[in-house]
Motif scaffolding. Structure first.
Motif, short mmCIF file in Angstrom:
data_model
loop_
_atom_site.label_atom_id
_atom_site.label_comp_id
_atom_site.label_asym_id
_atom_site.label_seq_id
_atom_site.Cartn_x
_atom_site.Cartn_y
_atom_site.Cartn_z
N GLU A 161 6.37 3.55 6.03
CA GLU A 161 5.33 2.62 6.57
C GLU A 161 3.99 2.88 5.81
O GLU A 161 3.19 1.90 5.58
CB GLU A 161 5.17 2.87 7.87
N ILE A 162 3.71 3.82 5.54
CA ILE A 162 2.41 4.57 4.83
C ILE A 162 2.49 3.79 3.58
O ILE A 162 1.40 3.16 3.05
CB ILE A 162 2.24 5.90 5.13
N GLU A 163 3.43 4.12 2.83
CA GLU A 163 3.46 3.66 1.34
C GLU A 163 3.55 2.07 1.29
O GLU A 163 2.91 1.65 0.35
CB GLU A 163 4.69 4.37 0.68
N ARG A 164 4.17 1.37 2.25
CA ARG A 164 4.18 -0.03 2.14
C ARG A 164 2.53 -0.66 2.44
O ARG A 164 2.12 -1.44 1.69
CB ARG A 164 5.19 -0.63 3.12
N ALA A 165 2.04 0.18 3.31
CA ALA A 165 0.64 -0.31 3.60
C ALA A 165 -0.51 0.07 2.45
O ALA A 165 -1.09 -0.87 2.26
CB ALA A 165 0.08 0.40 4.90
N TRP A 166 0.00 1.33 1.76
CA TRP A 166 -0.85 1.41 0.62
C TRP A 166 -0.62 0.56 -0.34
O TRP A 166 -1.69 0.06 -1.37
CB TRP A 166 -0.60 2.94 0.03
N ARG A 167 0.65 -0.07 -0.80
CA ARG A 167 0.87 -0.73 -1.71
C ARG A 167 0.33 -2.28 -1.54
O ARG A 167 -0.40 -3.00 -2.45
CB ARG A 167 2.36 -1.14 -2.07
N GLU A 168 0.20 -2.73 -0.31
CA GLU A 168 -0.24 -4.03 0.01
C GLU A 168 -1.88 -4.14 0.43
O GLU A 168 -2.29 -5.65 0.58
CB GLU A 168 0.66 -4.55 1.21
N VAL A 169 -2.46 -3.04 0.88
CA VAL A 169 -3.84 -3.31 1.22
C VAL A 169 -4.53 -3.72 -0.03
O VAL A 169 -4.46 -3.26 -1.12
CB VAL A 169 -4.19 -2.05 1.84
N VAL A 170 -5.42 -4.66 0.27
CA VAL A 170 -6.68 -4.97 -0.74
C VAL A 170 -7.84 -4.39 -0.62
O VAL A 170 -8.45 -4.39 0.21
CB VAL A 170 -6.57 -6.55 -0.73
N ASP A 171 -8.34 -3.83 -1.92
CA ASP A 171 -9.51 -3.32 -1.77
C ASP A 171 -10.76 -4.18 -1.26
O ASP A 171 -10.82 -5.25 -1.94
CB ASP A 171 -9.96 -2.68 -3.30
N SER B 118 -14.22 -3.74 9.99
CA SER B 118 -14.34 -2.53 8.99
C SER B 118 -13.69 -2.82 7.73
O SER B 118 -12.32 -3.42 7.51
CB SER B 118 -13.53 -1.30 9.57
N LEU B 119 -14.58 -2.64 6.65
CA LEU B 119 -13.97 -2.81 5.33
C LEU B 119 -13.35 -1.69 4.90
O LEU B 119 -13.75 -0.47 4.72
CB LEU B 119 -15.23 -3.31 4.32
N LEU B 120 -12.18 -2.02 4.22
CA LEU B 120 -11.14 -1.03 3.91
C LEU B 120 -11.50 -0.82 2.32
O LEU B 120 -11.40 -1.76 1.37
CB LEU B 120 -9.72 -1.14 3.93
N ARG B 121 -11.55 0.47 1.69
CA ARG B 121 -11.74 0.68 0.19
C ARG B 121 -10.69 1.50 -0.21
O ARG B 121 -10.33 2.56 0.61
CB ARG B 121 -13.15 1.47 -0.10
N ARG B 122 -10.01 1.18 -1.43
CA ARG B 122 -9.03 2.27 -1.90
C ARG B 122 -9.63 3.41 -2.80
O ARG B 122 -10.55 3.14 -3.29
CB ARG B 122 -8.08 1.23 -2.77
N CYS B 123 -9.07 4.39 -2.47
CA CYS B 123 -9.43 5.63 -3.38
C CYS B 123 -8.32 6.06 -4.15
O CYS B 123 -7.14 6.37 -3.86
CB CYS B 123 -9.92 6.50 -2.50
N GLY B 124 -8.48 6.26 -5.50
CA GLY B 124 -7.47 6.72 -6.44
C GLY B 124 -6.54 5.68 -6.76
O GLY B 124 -6.55 4.51 -6.33
#
Length: 250
Positions: free
Chosen positions: A189-199, A244-250
């Protein structure tokens, strides 16, 4: 008959020393100048933390994600600093009450047990003492905290007297800490969220998309786990919300 120490022995007696206690019950005395981060491997807190009914301090054990074990604390303020250290991706290891330092200061023998020792991923070592701001301003306490700091900084390590942090930041980190341990949220579930979340998107938007028509709260845990791990970031000085705005790191 009195036995006099040689000049060399007297000189050695005045060298600042550090005592480290290990899990096998042994204790090692090390000249401060020779102290290394590796000396704390397999160590345990210098003194036991005891919780007694009615005591003013709130001591206990914290299950650290960084160490994979229990880290002791003697107050709520220490627990707050411990939470921030556990949340900090730059911290590789945490030791509570790591040692006893003994040194001659202004003609007196002084001893001190720091609250925490943090080993950073960069290899830097940081010694941390925790005191409420009003107590840290007391001249006697300030001096008691200052002389260990001088030793630490002369040794090339970092020294910090921590008196607190933004209350909103602490509340956010306390909330995210509920997602700190592997297995709390399924890895897939964590990896699916990581793939789909938009910076740059809002938390509520990411939750709705991940929920696929279900209640958006059901998609929240993997996003919180990503925020705890530092793969996602947001402004934690403001209350966490759907905006809250989400930002991707890495």
């Amino acid at each position: 008959m009195a036995v006099r120490s040689s000049g060399k022995e007297r000189s050695r007696d005045r060298v600042p020393m550090v005592s480290v206690r290990y899990v096998d019950g042994s204790t090692c005395d090390i000249p401060f100048a020779r102290l290394r981060a590796a000396d704390f491997a397999e160590s345990q807190p210098w003194r036991r933390v005891r919780s007694v009914h009615g005591m003013l301090h709130h001591s206990g054990d914290y299950a650290s994600a960084t160490t994979g074990g229990q880290v002791v604390h003697e107050s709520r303020l220490e627990l707050a600093r411990l939470l921030l250290a556990d949340f900090d991706p730059d911290v590789a290891d945490i030791f509570a009450q790591p040692c006893r330092v003994v040194a001659h200061v202004n003609g007196r023998v002084r001893s001190h047990v720091p609250d925490f020792l943090l080993i950073m991923r960069s290899g830097t070592v940081r010694v941390v003492n925790v005191k409420p701001a009003e107590r840290a301003q007391n001249p006697t306490i300030a001096e008691a905290l200052a002389w260990p700091g001088r030793l630490v900084e002369r040794h090339g390590w970092e020294y910090e007297v921590w008196t607190g942090a933004n209350s909103v930041l602490l509340e956010n980190v306390r909330f995210l800490a509920g997602y700190r341990h592997p297995g709390i949220v399924p890895a897939e579930e964590i990896e699916r969220a990581w793939r789909e979340v938009v910076d740059g998107e809002e938390l509520a938007v990411a939750e709705r998309r991940l929920a696929s028509g279900g209640p958006r709260e059901a998609a929240r845990p993997p996003l919180m786990a990503l925020l705890w791990s530092g793969r996602l970031t947001t402004d934690l000085a403001r209350p966490l919300s759907g905006e809250s705005l989400l930002r991707r790191c890495g």
